[in-house]
Design an enzyme around this catalytic site. Structure first.
Site, PDB file in Angstrom:
ATOM      1  N   ASN A 157       1.030  -1.559  -0.169  1.00 50.96           N
ATOM      2  CA  ASN A 157       0.211  -0.070  -0.014  1.00 50.96           C
ATOM      3  C   ASN A 157       0.895   1.208  -0.159  1.00 50.96           C
ATOM      4  O   ASN A 157       1.511   1.671   1.136  1.00 50.96           O
ATOM      5  CB  ASN A 157      -0.751   0.175   1.195  1.00 50.96           C
ATOM      6  CG  ASN A 157      -1.251   1.557   1.702  1.00 50.96           C
ATOM      7  OD1 ASN A 157      -1.808   1.730   0.519  1.00 50.96           O
ATOM      8  ND2 ASN A 157      -2.188   1.525   2.664  1.00 50.96           N
ATOM      9  N   TRP A 158       1.480   1.761  -0.828  1.00 50.64           N
ATOM     10  CA  TRP A 158       2.104   3.121  -1.349  1.00 50.64           C
ATOM     11  C   TRP A 158       1.278   4.158  -0.638  1.00 50.64           C
ATOM     12  O   TRP A 158       1.729   5.115  -0.853  1.00 50.64           O
ATOM     13  CB  TRP A 158       2.553   3.292  -2.638  1.00 50.64           C
ATOM     14  CG  TRP A 158       2.660   2.279  -3.219  1.00 50.64           C
ATOM     15  CD1 TRP A 158       3.266   1.012  -2.974  1.00 50.64           C
ATOM     16  CD2 TRP A 158       3.708   2.475  -4.839  1.00 50.64           C
ATOM     17  NE1 TRP A 158       3.819   0.406  -4.195  1.00 50.64           N
ATOM     18  CE2 TRP A 158       4.482   1.252  -5.237  1.00 50.64           C
ATOM     19  CE3 TRP A 158       3.703   3.424  -6.405  1.00 50.64           C
ATOM     20  CZ2 TRP A 158       4.892   0.485  -6.253  1.00 50.64           C
ATOM     21  CZ3 TRP A 158       3.955   2.846  -7.039  1.00 50.64           C
ATOM     22  CH2 TRP A 158       4.770   2.027  -7.397  1.00 50.64           C
ATOM     23  N   LYS A 159       0.180   4.000  -0.210  1.00 52.46           N
ATOM     24  CA  LYS A 159      -0.257   5.640   0.167  1.00 52.46           C
ATOM     25  C   LYS A 159       0.088   7.170  -0.873  1.00 52.46           C
ATOM     26  O   LYS A 159      -0.371   6.469  -1.909  1.00 52.46           O
ATOM     27  CB  LYS A 159       0.101   6.141   2.534  1.00 52.46           C
ATOM     28  CG  LYS A 159      -0.104   4.728   3.071  1.00 52.46           C
ATOM     29  CD  LYS A 159       0.246   4.841   3.693  1.00 52.46           C
ATOM     30  CE  LYS A 159       0.514   3.608   4.575  1.00 52.46           C
ATOM     31  NZ  LYS A 159       0.620   3.398   6.112  1.00 52.46           N
ATOM     32  N   HIS A 183      -8.924   1.234   5.185  1.00 53.33           N
ATOM     33  CA  HIS A 183      -8.085   1.018   5.789  1.00 53.33           C
ATOM     34  C   HIS A 183      -8.270   1.926   7.226  1.00 53.33           C
ATOM     35  O   HIS A 183      -8.743   2.943   7.030  1.00 53.33           O
ATOM     36  CB  HIS A 183      -7.370   2.094   4.889  1.00 53.33           C
ATOM     37  CG  HIS A 183      -5.996   1.724   5.235  1.00 53.33           C
ATOM     38  ND1 HIS A 183      -5.517   2.796   6.396  1.00 53.33           N
ATOM     39  CD2 HIS A 183      -4.394   0.473   5.379  1.00 53.33           C
ATOM     40  CE1 HIS A 183      -3.772   2.843   6.308  1.00 53.33           C
ATOM     41  NE2 HIS A 183      -3.759   0.885   5.743  1.00 53.33           N
ATOM     42  N   GLU A 241      -6.310   4.743   7.931  1.00 44.34           N
ATOM     43  CA  GLU A 241      -6.203   6.110   7.941  1.00 44.34           C
ATOM     44  C   GLU A 241      -8.144   6.375   6.962  1.00 44.34           C
ATOM     45  O   GLU A 241      -8.208   7.581   7.511  1.00 44.34           O
ATOM     46  CB  GLU A 241      -5.272   6.127   6.542  1.00 44.34           C
ATOM     47  CG  GLU A 241      -3.905   5.917   7.532  1.00 44.34           C
ATOM     48  CD  GLU A 241      -2.707   5.836   7.253  1.00 44.34           C
ATOM     49  OE1 GLU A 241      -2.624   5.442   5.856  1.00 44.34           O
ATOM     50  OE2 GLU A 241      -1.719   4.903   7.440  1.00 44.34           O
ATOM     51  N   GLU A 267      -5.186  -5.186  10.695  1.00 48.89           N
ATOM     52  CA  GLU A 267      -3.921  -3.704  10.939  1.00 48.89           C
ATOM     53  C   GLU A 267      -4.271  -3.325  12.134  1.00 48.89           C
ATOM     54  O   GLU A 267      -5.026  -2.041  12.633  1.00 48.89           O
ATOM     55  CB  GLU A 267      -4.341  -2.337   9.814  1.00 48.89           C
ATOM     56  CG  GLU A 267      -3.582  -3.244   8.920  1.00 48.89           C
ATOM     57  CD  GLU A 267      -3.259  -2.509   8.133  1.00 48.89           C
ATOM     58  OE1 GLU A 267      -2.193  -2.989   7.029  1.00 48.89           O
ATOM     59  OE2 GLU A 267      -3.855  -1.358   7.309  1.00 48.89           O
ATOM     60  N   GLY A 302       2.644   2.255  10.625  1.00 50.90           N
ATOM     61  CA  GLY A 302       3.304   3.498  10.346  1.00 50.90           C
ATOM     62  C   GLY A 302       4.514   4.130  11.664  1.00 50.90           C
ATOM     63  O   GLY A 302       4.883   5.288  12.006  1.00 50.90           O
ATOM     64  N   SER A 307       3.959  -2.281  10.544  1.00 45.83           N
ATOM     65  CA  SER A 307       5.046  -2.269  10.237  1.00 45.83           C
ATOM     66  C   SER A 307       6.017  -3.628  10.671  1.00 45.83           C
ATOM     67  O   SER A 307       7.033  -4.163  10.686  1.00 45.83           O
ATOM     68  CB  SER A 307       5.184  -1.672  11.802  1.00 45.83           C
ATOM     69  OG  SER A 307       5.200  -0.192  12.665  1.00 45.83           O
ATOM     70  N   GLY A 312       4.676   1.306   4.299  1.00 45.39           N
ATOM     71  CA  GLY A 312       6.586   2.245   4.523  1.00 45.39           C
ATOM     72  C   GLY A 312       7.541   1.354   3.306  1.00 45.39           C
ATOM     73  O   GLY A 312       7.580   1.804   2.526  1.00 45.39           O
TER      74      GLY A 312
HETATM   75  C1  PEP Z   1      -0.588  -0.257   5.704  1.00 49.69           C
HETATM   76  O1  PEP Z   1      -0.558   1.343   5.815  1.00 49.69           O
HETATM   77  O2  PEP Z   1      -1.511  -0.621   5.734  1.00 49.69           O
HETATM   78  C2  PEP Z   1       0.675  -0.556   7.035  1.00 49.69           C
HETATM   79  C3  PEP Z   1       0.542  -1.489   7.380  1.00 49.69           C
HETATM   80  O3  PEP Z   1       1.324   1.068   7.017  1.00 49.69           O
HETATM   81  P1  PEP Z   1       2.808   0.432   7.127  1.00 49.69           P
HETATM   82  O4  PEP Z   1       3.046  -1.133   7.092  1.00 49.69           O
HETATM   83  O5  PEP Z   1       3.840   1.516   6.967  1.00 49.69           O
HETATM   84  O6  PEP Z   1       3.064  -0.056   9.135  1.00 49.69           O
END
Ligand code: PEP
Length: 256
Positions: free
Chosen positions: A10-12, A96, A98, A168, A174, A214, A236
């Site tokens: 997931n590049w966001k 998600h 976010e 998640e 993040g 993460s 990330g």
């Molecule tokens: C995500 O965006 O779904 C995620 C898990 O981010 P990260 O790996 O950066 O924690």
């Protein structure tokens, strides 16, 4: 039951189409021959076309990070499932944290998106997870069960197809804090149990549940060693060829 591992990046809100080009070319040369693992890249909308073109003919699939539940109309700034399909998307991330946290998405909205995505033939990656406050208040299971009931409300098991779930924990996204493999696996088992009750135990046994929060090359092996963890949603670490390719390589090696 054997479940094929699935690693999604997931590049966001990162990378222009031009920036995406370099990364995807490297990824294709590193993991373009992956066979046993499903690999998905979810760039921002503006890079979908470029990424889709570069991964065409490879086993890497294209996914989007969000969509609207309506087919078309006066919804300024929104994108429909059909528009994503037309760009070659096979997957779409829904709900998600976010989106929930910054854009007011609710389980009810995710429920509508889930229906629209399935009707359009997209494979949804549905995200659920608790906040740190909720974990500390020991209400993780209640929060997850409410989210699952809300998101899957009014669905019949036959309609669900190959939905993918992503657990998640919000406190691990993040932040560099990962749930321990045991912590994550415990929640995955709980989710499978709830969905087994809501639908059928057989369907829930076949459901793939990714862990997200993460994930890095350093922790993926121990996470995938848990039988209830069927892959990862990577934020990330999906923005660089090296770490993402290493995560995929470990999944490929540990394929079930
Ligand atoms: C995500 O965006 O779904 C995620 C898990 O981010 P990260 O790996 O950066 O924690």
């Amino acid at each position: 039951m054997k479940r094929k591992l699935i690693i999604a990046g997931n590049w966001k809100m990162n990378k222009t189409a031009l920036e995406a080009e370099g990364l995807v070319k490297d990824l294709v040369s590193n993991i373009g021959s992956v066979q046993k693992t499903d690999v998905v890249i979810c760039p921002p909308f503006t890079a979908l076309e470029t990424v889709g073109r570069l991964i065409d003919g490879t086993p890497i699939a294209l996914g989007a990070q969000n969509m609207h539940w309506e087919e078309k109309g006066a919804f300024t700034g929104e994108i429909s499932a059909d528009m994503l399909k037309a760009l070659g998307c096979r997957y779409v991330i829904l709900g998600h944290s976010e989106r929930r946290q910054y854009f007011g998405e609710t389980d009810e909205g995710v429920n509508k998106k889930l229906r629209a995505a399935l009707e359009a033939g997209l494979q949804p990656i549905v995200c659920v997870g608790e906040t740190l406050k909720e974990r500390e208040a020991r209400v993780t299971e209640k929060v997850l069960s409410d989210q699952l009931k809300g998101v899957f409300r009014n669905f019949a098991v036959e309609e669900l197809g190959d939905v993918i779930l992503a657990y998640e924990p919000v406190w691990a996204i993040g932040t560099g804090r990962t749930a321990s493999p045991q912590q994550a696996a415990q929640v995955h088992r709980f989710i499978r149990g709830i969905l087994g009750d809501l639908f059928t135990p057989h369907w829930a046994q076949g459901l793939r549940i990714q862990y997200g929060g993460s994930v890095k090359p350093e922790n993926i092996r121990n996470l995938l060693a848990e039988v209830n963890i069927d892959g990862a949603l990577v934020g990330g670490a999906s923005l660089d060829n090296g770490p993402f390719a290493r995560i995929v390589a470990v999944a490929e090696e540990m394929s079930r």
